[in-house]
Design an enzyme around this catalytic site. Structure first.
Site, PDB file in Angstrom:
ATOM      1  N   HIS A  11       0.795  -1.048   0.193  1.00 53.84           N
ATOM      2  CA  HIS A  11      -0.017  -0.057   0.111  1.00 53.84           C
ATOM      3  C   HIS A  11       0.759   1.381   0.069  1.00 53.84           C
ATOM      4  O   HIS A  11       1.857   0.929   0.543  1.00 53.84           O
ATOM      5  CB  HIS A  11      -0.850  -0.254   1.142  1.00 53.84           C
ATOM      6  CG  HIS A  11      -2.078   0.998   1.359  1.00 53.84           C
ATOM      7  ND1 HIS A  11      -1.682   2.433   1.535  1.00 53.84           N
ATOM      8  CD2 HIS A  11      -3.297   0.854   1.256  1.00 53.84           C
ATOM      9  CE1 HIS A  11      -3.054   2.896   1.638  1.00 53.84           C
ATOM     10  NE2 HIS A  11      -3.829   2.002   1.469  1.00 53.84           N
TER      11      HIS A  11
ATOM     12  N   ASP B   2       2.800  -4.471   8.071  1.00 52.23           N
ATOM     13  CA  ASP B   2       1.979  -3.594   7.825  1.00 52.23           C
ATOM     14  C   ASP B   2       0.843  -4.723   8.006  1.00 52.23           C
ATOM     15  O   ASP B   2       0.422  -5.562   7.130  1.00 52.23           O
ATOM     16  CB  ASP B   2       1.711  -3.057   6.493  1.00 52.23           C
ATOM     17  CG  ASP B   2       0.597  -2.331   6.366  1.00 52.23           C
ATOM     18  OD1 ASP B   2      -0.659  -2.469   7.060  1.00 52.23           O
ATOM     19  OD2 ASP B   2       0.391  -1.713   5.170  1.00 52.23           O
TER      20      ASP B   2
ATOM     21  N   GLN C 118      -4.384  -5.553   6.763  1.00 47.04           N
ATOM     22  CA  GLN C 118      -5.406  -6.589   6.127  1.00 47.04           C
ATOM     23  C   GLN C 118      -5.250  -7.921   7.041  1.00 47.04           C
ATOM     24  O   GLN C 118      -6.283  -8.642   6.940  1.00 47.04           O
ATOM     25  CB  GLN C 118      -5.119  -6.885   4.852  1.00 47.04           C
ATOM     26  CG  GLN C 118      -5.161  -5.507   3.790  1.00 47.04           C
ATOM     27  CD  GLN C 118      -6.375  -5.327   3.743  1.00 47.04           C
ATOM     28  OE1 GLN C 118      -7.428  -5.837   3.852  1.00 47.04           O
ATOM     29  NE2 GLN C 118      -6.747  -4.051   3.557  1.00 47.04           N
TER      30      GLN C 118
ATOM     31  N   LYS D 246     -10.864  -1.356   9.693  1.00 45.99           N
ATOM     32  CA  LYS D 246     -10.979  -2.500   8.936  1.00 45.99           C
ATOM     33  C   LYS D 246     -11.369  -3.673   9.771  1.00 45.99           C
ATOM     34  O   LYS D 246     -11.541  -4.961   9.485  1.00 45.99           O
ATOM     35  CB  LYS D 246      -9.607  -2.818   8.094  1.00 45.99           C
ATOM     36  CG  LYS D 246      -9.345  -1.731   7.124  1.00 45.99           C
ATOM     37  CD  LYS D 246      -8.002  -2.121   6.383  1.00 45.99           C
ATOM     38  CE  LYS D 246      -7.167  -0.832   5.614  1.00 45.99           C
ATOM     39  NZ  LYS D 246      -8.315  -0.289   4.519  1.00 45.99           N
TER      40      LYS D 246
ATOM     41  N   CYS E  87      -4.828   2.188  -3.664  1.00 42.69           N
ATOM     42  CA  CYS E  87      -3.513   3.117  -3.155  1.00 42.69           C
ATOM     43  C   CYS E  87      -2.356   1.842  -3.278  1.00 42.69           C
ATOM     44  O   CYS E  87      -1.500   1.971  -2.297  1.00 42.69           O
ATOM     45  CB  CYS E  87      -3.825   3.244  -1.646  1.00 42.69           C
ATOM     46  SG  CYS E  87      -5.047   4.590  -1.468  1.00 42.69           S
TER      47      CYS E  87
END
Length: 439
Positions: free
Chosen positions: A154, A231, A234, A257, A397
Site C-alpha cells: 500500500h 503492515d 489486512q 478494517k 492505493c
C-alpha cells in the site's frame, strides 16, 4: 457447535490443519444494522471490507455511550468523568495488547490509523538521524544505509520510507512480485544486506490478497541486524496475529478494517525499541517536564501520543476486539478461507475475467482483484452498484501493483465476517450483466 477442518494461518505465517467451529453468518449479520438497508432497491451486498469494514451495533453503541455518559479527556483530570474515560481508554490499550500477543499494554501506541503508525516509525528514524550521537544507533540512517519494502505495498508503506530516504540519503530498495502474485525472494540476500536498517512489508496484500510468509525475511534481517515491521492492516482483521510468535519489531494496523471505528490505529513495538525512539509529535501529554530551556519526554507509550488522543475511537476499538474475540479469530480465518475458495471457483465461470494474485486459497486472504476484458473497472463498479453490489475500483492505493501487472486499475471484491456465498453469487450475476452490456 459444528466444526470443520480447514487450513488456517498460524501466527508464524505457516499453514496448519486445525479443527475450528463454523461461523454463524446469519447471526453475525444481525449484529450489523447497515444490512437492513437497500441499495437501488436491492439488498446491500457489501464487498468492500478491505477498504473499510462495517460496524456491529455494539461498536456503534460504545461510541454513543462514551459521549453520552463518560465524556472527558484522559490522563488529565481526577474527577469522576476523567477517571472513567482514562480507565476505558487504557482498558482498550490492554485489550489490543492481549489480542496481538504483546508483552504488555506499554508496547501499544494509539495513532489515528496505520498510515500514521508507519509514519511514526519513519519519523523516529529521521529524527534520530538528525542528531546521531544523541540517539540509538539502530535508528540512525546515513547515506548508503538501506530501507527495504516490496512492490506489493500500500502507498502508506512506500511513501513514508521514500521520504525518509530523501531526507537522510539512505537507499530505498524493494522486493518484486512474481507473475503469480507472490513476493519474489529469489534475491533475498542481495536485497537485505549488512547496510539494511529496516524491512517493512505487508503481511497480507490489500490488492492481491497474498498472505506473505515473513519468516525468511525476518531470518535474513536478524542475520544482518535489521529491524522488521509488518503492515498488518489486512491481516489483523482476518486471522490470528501474534507478534511474539512472529518475532517482529513493529506492527501497524488500523481499527476501521476490523469492525472498529475510523480515526484509530495501532503501532505495536518492542518496549526496548519504543524506549529508544525519539518522539514523533511534540505537545501536551507526551512530556515529563517542560521548562523554557529544555523539555524531557514521558516514557512510552505516552511519549508518542501528543495532544488529546482519539478517546472514543480507542474505546470502541476495544469493543470491536471483544466482538472479534467472541467470534474467535481462528473461526474468522476459516470463514475467510472458505469464502476465498468459493469465490475463486465462482469467478472462474465469468468469461474474460482475470483474477490477480495466488490461485491457491491457502495463500491468500479474502480479497479478489480482477479485470474484465474490454471493460474499465469504473464501469464495472457503477453497473454492479445498480444491483446493490458494492466493490472498489481503482489502483487501491497500490499503484505499483497495477503497474506490475500492466493495468491502470483493477476491480476488487473483499469479504469479511458478514459475507455469504450468496453475495459472491450476486457478484457473479452482476458481472455477467456487465459482460452483456459491453458485448
Amino acid at each position: 457447535m459444528k466444526t470443520v477442518t480447514d487450513t488456517a494461518s498460524t501466527p508464524s505465517g505457516s499453514l496448519a490443519s486445525v479443527e475450528v467451529p463454523t461461523l454463524d453468518v446469519a447471526r453475525v449479520r444481525a449484529d450489523f444494522p447497515i444490512f437492513e438497508r437497500l441499495i437501488n432497491g436491492r439488498p446491500l451486498v457489501y464487498l468492500d471490507s478491505a477498504n473499510t469494514s462495517q460496524k456491529p451495533r455494539v461498536v456503534i453503541d460504545a461510541l454513543r455511550e462514551h459521549y453520552e455518559v463518560h465524556n472527558a479527556n484522559v490522563a488529565r483530570s481526577v474527577h469522576t468523568l476523567g477517571t472513567e474515560a482514562t480507565a476505558a481508554y487504557e482498558g482498550a490499550r490492554a485489550k489490543v495488547a492481549t489480542f496481538i500477543g504483546a508483552a504488555g499494554p506499554d508496547e501499544v501506541v494509539f495513532a489515528k490509523n496505520a498510515t500514521e503508525a508507519i509514519n511514526l516509525v519513519a519519523y523516529a528514524f529521521g529524527n534520530a538521524s538528525v542528531a546521531p550521537k544523541a540517539n540509538d544507533e539502530r535508528f540512525v540512517l546515513r547515506p548508503g544505509d538501506e530501507i527495504v519494502v516490496s512492490e506489493m505495498e500500500h502507498h502508506s508503506n512506500i511513501v513514508p520510507w521514500q521520504m525518509l530516504c530523501e531526507r537522510t540519503g539512505a537507499t530505498f530498495k524493494w522486493f518484486g512480485i512474481t507473475d503469480d502474485g507472490y513476493l519474489d525472494l529469489s534475491r533475498l540476500d542481495e536485497v537485505i544486506t549488512e547496510r539494511t536498517k529496516l524491512v517493512s512489508i505487508a503481511y497480507v496484500s490489500n490488492t492481491l490478497g497474498t498472505i506473505n510468509d515473513p519468516a525468511p525475511i525476518i531470518a535474513r534481517a536478524r542475520q544482518v541486524g535489521a529491524l522488521v515491521m509488518l503492515d498488518g492492516s489486512q491481516a489483523v482483521p482476518q486471522m490470528p496475529v501474534d507478534v511474539a510468535a512472529l518475532d517482529l519489531d513493529f506492527l501497524a494496523f488500523t481499527g476501521h478494517k476490523m469492525a472498529g471505528p475510523t480515526g484509530i490505529g495501532v503501532l505495536w513495538a518492542r518496549s526496548s525499541l519504543l524506549s529508544a525512539m525519539p518522539p514523533f509529535l511534540g505537545g501536551g501529554s507526551m512530556i515529563e517536564t517542560v521548562t523554557m530551556a529544555k523539555t524531557t519526554y514521558a516514557p512510552p507509550p505516552a511519549r508518542f501520543e501528543a495532544g488529546t488522543p482519539p478517546i472514543a475511537e480507542a474505546i470502541a476499538l476495544g469493543t470491536a476486539i471483544d466482538y472479534l474475540t467472541g467470534l474467535d479469530m481462528r473461526v474468522v480465518a476459516a470463514h475467510e478461507r472458505g469464502l476465498t475458495t468459493y469465490a475463486l471457483d465462482a469467478l472462474s465461470t465469468v468469461e474474460g475475467l482475470r483474477i490477480y494474485g495466488p490461485t491457491d486459497p491457502a495463500d491468500r486472504g479474502g480479497t479478489m482483484s480482477f479485470a474484465l476484458d474490454g471493460v474499465h473497472p469504473h464501469d464495472v463498479g457503477q453497473i454492479l452498484d445498480e444491483f446493490g453490489v458494492e466493490v472498489r475500483v481503482g489502483h487501491h492505493c497500490a499503484r505499483p501493483v497495477c503497474a506490475r501487472f500492466g493495468v491502470a486499475a483493477m476491480t476488487r471484491a473483499s469479504f469479511y465476517v458478514y459475507t455469504t456465498p450468496h453475495e459472491i453469487d450476486e457478484l457473479v450475476h452482476g458481472l455477467e450483466h456487465v459482460r452483456k452490456v459491453f458485448a
